[in-house]
Design an enzyme around this catalytic site. Sequence first.
Site, mmCIF file in Angstrom:
data_model
loop_
_atom_site.group_PDB
_atom_site.id
_atom_site.type_symbol
_atom_site.label_atom_id
_atom_site.label_comp_id
_atom_site.label_asym_id
_atom_site.label_seq_id
_atom_site.Cartn_x
_atom_site.Cartn_y
_atom_site.Cartn_z
ATOM 1 N N PHE A 1 -8.519 99.282 50.385
ATOM 2 C CA PHE A 1 -7.329 98.749 51.071
ATOM 3 C C PHE A 1 -7.154 97.248 50.841
ATOM 4 O O PHE A 1 -6.768 96.520 51.740
ATOM 5 C CB PHE A 1 -7.377 99.058 52.578
ATOM 6 N N HIS A 2 -7.409 96.784 49.594
ATOM 7 C CA HIS A 2 -7.315 95.361 49.282
ATOM 8 C C HIS A 2 -6.407 95.108 48.072
ATOM 9 O O HIS A 2 -6.806 94.398 47.141
ATOM 10 C CB HIS A 2 -8.709 94.785 48.994
ATOM 11 N N PRO A 3 -5.186 95.633 48.017
ATOM 12 C CA PRO A 3 -4.335 95.377 46.847
ATOM 13 C C PRO A 3 -3.957 93.902 46.752
ATOM 14 O O PRO A 3 -3.746 93.225 47.758
ATOM 15 C CB PRO A 3 -3.110 96.264 47.107
#
Length: 540
Positions: free
Chosen positions: A470-472
């Site tokens: 969840f780190h774009p």
Amino acid sequence: MNCYDYIIVGAGSAGCVLARRLSEDRSTRVLLVEAGPPADDFWIRAPAGMGKLFRSEHYNWCFETEPVPTLRNRRIYWPRGKTLGGSSAINGMVYVRGHRRDFDHWRDLGNPGWGWDDVLPYFRRSVCRPGDTEKGSESHGLLTVSDPSVLHPAALAFVEAAQRTGLTRLDDFNEGEQEGVGLLRATIRNGVRQSTYDAFVAPIVARRPNLDIRTGAHVHRLLFAGVAATGIEAEIDGQIQRFHAAREVVLCAGALSSPHLLMLSGIGDAEQLRRHGIATVAHLPGVGKNLQDHFAVRVQARTTREGSYNQYLAGWRKYAAGARYLLTKGGYLALGSSIAAAFFRSGPQVAYADMEVSFRPMTVSYAGTSEAVVDDFPAISASVYRVRPDSRGEVILRSADPMQSPAFVPNYLHAPEDIGAMLAGLRRLRQILAMEPLASFVLEELVPGKEVRTDAQWIDYMEREGQCAFHPAGTCKMGNDRMAVVDARLRVQGVERLRVVDASIMPVVTSGNTNAPTIMIGEKGADMILADQRAASRAA
């Protein structure tokens, strides 16, 4: 009534910081627009509520990627915050700034002012830690970063076991050096989640009439006069409204939505825009490219009763834990997603730590529901990911319809180097699990199971079960090459009065969780905007 000095699109980790800083001059009118609703929910405030928000369509965009060829054509679920505070209102609350070399690398890529020594003051300006002798003030120290509320024995055992594999114990991952193991800090204040809205905006809403906040405002496109951004067009309660900016429009919609909005507004690859009937304002082929994310693989193990806190959050005991939280704001419901972490190098050829293991003395499953449910047996879980992946993906415009999301193509494990690093990381995690004192808690490995031993078996497991962390980041990258979207002052190239200030500007994703560096980008971006405005006023 719809005229402002600055318009900020997106009330997330950077947008809320900007709203606070730009509105400090009471003569400056600031509009903060957010597509989602207000963040008025018990489960947003309670740290353990992240499990209930993981697939909440009310507060979460619930995006999915395109089928990923390297992952058996699976679509990977991508949660993104859709409320005041953005993803900081639904995330795991872990606060990790990244390694000093991350930012020095940004600087060396042609971005002066973004080295570690340049950005560290902005990290420090945001944060107040309980127990510090110097408390936060009106101008800084607004975000509380705290230690875990419960020091579970398994977390302490993980730290000691990792030390016995050769890692150094670190008291703080946030002072520039990360290689080692230690406890994680989280954006939690007195047992309550601190989103950036809570920390930066909520305390001033009532006393800053020059700050206007609009929720439920889905921005369709940016408005231009020639190549100068003049405002936005947004849908509110089914009606199209226009808002005008006398000075600048600032995109803080995140690494997935900021490039989307640029493309909808005519900024991107001209050929792609033409296919969708969008007139080109500026040909910037890098918009949506350079997409990076942390690909995560989990390992779970059944433990003795003392090795997990599952039993305190399952069955009738979860009501006791809930009562304790309501009365004291303490206990297991006051913990972030991970308690401890280890950073290490995947091999001797790597310059500095490129792997992270996030550890938690509990496990959850979904069992067909939209909420994470704590398992009813004692177990622990850890996620392994390469913090600086070589694989690059992209965000692709799917339609000129602003209500249709673009296509997300992450290209996980496309680079062979990522596969090799993940194999090294997973084997290091198994080594830690087998080391005392953690080994005394572990009864058996549940996922993937002890039968997975060879490279081929591990790769098969990654392809079948790997997910995102969840780190774009990176889709409007900062730089001066032909694929750069913003310059070192975060101004969109080829146009005027438009900036991007969020995780999309990262040339290379930081080594760890991305919320802290995104808040820093908001702080530094605000200073740049104000400095440039003062310079323009003097020149006039």
